[in-house]
Design a protein around this motif. Sequence first.
Motif, short mmCIF file in Angstrom:
data_model
loop_
_atom_site.label_atom_id
_atom_site.label_comp_id
_atom_site.label_asym_id
_atom_site.label_seq_id
_atom_site.Cartn_x
_atom_site.Cartn_y
_atom_site.Cartn_z
N SER A 1 -3.95 -6.96 -0.80
CA SER A 1 -4.98 -6.99 0.25
C SER A 1 -5.84 -8.23 0.12
O SER A 1 -6.19 -8.87 1.12
CB SER A 1 -5.85 -5.73 0.17
N LEU A 2 -6.18 -8.57 -1.12
CA LEU A 2 -7.01 -9.74 -1.36
C LEU A 2 -6.30 -11.02 -0.95
O LEU A 2 -6.90 -11.92 -0.34
CB LEU A 2 -7.39 -9.79 -2.85
N GLU B 1 -4.56 -3.68 -4.35
CA GLU B 1 -5.79 -4.47 -4.19
C GLU B 1 -5.47 -5.96 -4.16
O GLU B 1 -6.03 -6.70 -3.35
CB GLU B 1 -6.76 -4.16 -5.33
N SER B 2 -4.56 -6.39 -5.03
CA SER B 2 -4.19 -7.80 -5.09
C SER B 2 -3.54 -8.26 -3.78
O SER B 2 -3.84 -9.34 -3.27
CB SER B 2 -3.23 -8.04 -6.26
N GLN C 1 -5.72 -14.61 -10.37
CA GLN C 1 -5.01 -13.34 -10.44
C GLN C 1 -3.93 -13.35 -11.51
O GLN C 1 -3.64 -12.32 -12.12
CB GLN C 1 -4.40 -13.00 -9.08
N ALA D 1 -2.51 0.72 -8.21
CA ALA D 1 -3.76 0.47 -7.50
C ALA D 1 -4.11 -1.02 -7.53
O ALA D 1 -4.56 -1.59 -6.53
CB ALA D 1 -4.89 1.29 -8.11
N ALA D 2 -3.89 -1.66 -8.69
CA ALA D 2 -4.18 -3.09 -8.81
C ALA D 2 -3.26 -3.91 -7.92
O ALA D 2 -3.70 -4.92 -7.33
CB ALA D 2 -4.02 -3.52 -10.27
N MET E 1 -14.09 -9.25 -1.59
CA MET E 1 -13.15 -8.25 -1.08
C MET E 1 -13.90 -7.01 -0.61
O MET E 1 -13.59 -6.44 0.44
CB MET E 1 -12.15 -7.89 -2.19
N LEU E 2 -14.89 -6.56 -1.38
CA LEU E 2 -15.66 -5.38 -1.00
C LEU E 2 -16.38 -5.59 0.32
O LEU E 2 -16.39 -4.71 1.20
CB LEU E 2 -16.67 -5.05 -2.10
N GLN F 1 0.82 -1.21 0.00
CA GLN F 1 0.00 0.00 0.00
C GLN F 1 0.86 1.26 0.00
O GLN F 1 0.57 2.23 -0.71
CB GLN F 1 -0.93 -0.02 1.21
N ALA G 1 -13.98 -10.31 -6.27
CA ALA G 1 -13.99 -8.87 -6.05
C ALA G 1 -15.10 -8.48 -5.08
O ALA G 1 -14.90 -7.61 -4.21
CB ALA G 1 -14.17 -8.13 -7.38
N THR H 1 -13.86 -5.65 3.23
CA THR H 1 -13.39 -4.30 3.53
C THR H 1 -14.43 -3.51 4.29
O THR H 1 -14.11 -2.81 5.27
CB THR H 1 -13.01 -3.57 2.22
#
Length: 364
Positions: A230-231, A227-228, A327, A223-224, A356-357, A187, A353, A360
Amino acid sequence: MAWSFKIARVAGSDIRIHVTFFLLLIWIGLIQADQGAEAALEGVVFVIAIFTCVVLHELGHALAARRYGIRTPDITLLPIGGLARLERIPENPREEIVVALAGPAVNVVIAGALILLLGAQPELGTLGTLEEAPDSGGPQQGTFVERLAAVNVILAVFNMVPALPMDGGRVLRAVLAWSQGRVRATQTAAKIGQGIAFLFGFMGLFGNPLLIFIAIFVYLAAAAEAESASLQDVAKSLKVGDAMITQFEALDTQATMAEAADALIRTTQQEFPVVDGAGHFRGLLTRAAMVKAMEEGGPHSPVVKAMTKLPERIVSEPLAPSLEIIQAGGAPAFAVNDKAGRFVGYVTRENIAELMLIHTARHH
């Protein structure tokens, strides 16, 4: 990658060219055509030479990754550079640093060989632009070999800019991971990369417009990456069964495209598992494959001819290893079976996805 095609296979990796790469060649050729056919040919050949060095750069990453058991399915050439698609990014910081530095190291070796073996004397300050022919009246660019040596030095230096996902950004992420942990380090490196992307874009407004395209790529890719990471961190605590789709309509192996089309209209699904009479998974029919099969074979063609084979996992397995398959682009989804081998669900990029949302939102 869409709109790309394979031209070779080297060291276990497919070398692919994106169609937009030819637009770059055409552009260079047209610009230098004013200086004659010879100048246009030299310009195109020089660009090809540069991208040959880019391929070698990406192969450096691939060979270093192979040392740690990581495959590189393909390397794609784009107008802004090369993209090596690794199965996964090394989680060990030392390994990631080795893989990241391997690419620029190749460019240093190429530049050194051109200078020592062929007597090149690159002048970085007078390299000039690619679109100027040597006799166009602009700044002198040196010989073909000298310019190529200079480009390799620039590639090595530019790739070490600490902007994720560039090589320098990966080194930065690996260094930060020793003290911050991988997710937080990603991040942090992504934010730095996006800040540098804004700088590239601003510079591009007053100079080389190619920097604007690089800025967009770096910003989105950073950004990807965040996100990856974190996932993957979330997936470590989940099982395959936690992420799978369980409410769906399946098609029989004897079904036709007409029946599949009826199911597409009747339901909200975009893909349909194909399951035999014993409850075993046979493949996945996507909407795109369905439309293509209808156009080519008509409504009575069997679904089994258009379905896609998928990796299969057990419902109780950890999610993280299977997530890497999606991925890395190795498969659009994977099927999920129970311990007896009967199909019970499937996992797609979209519901990953959504998972993940939700995760979060729950932890805010």
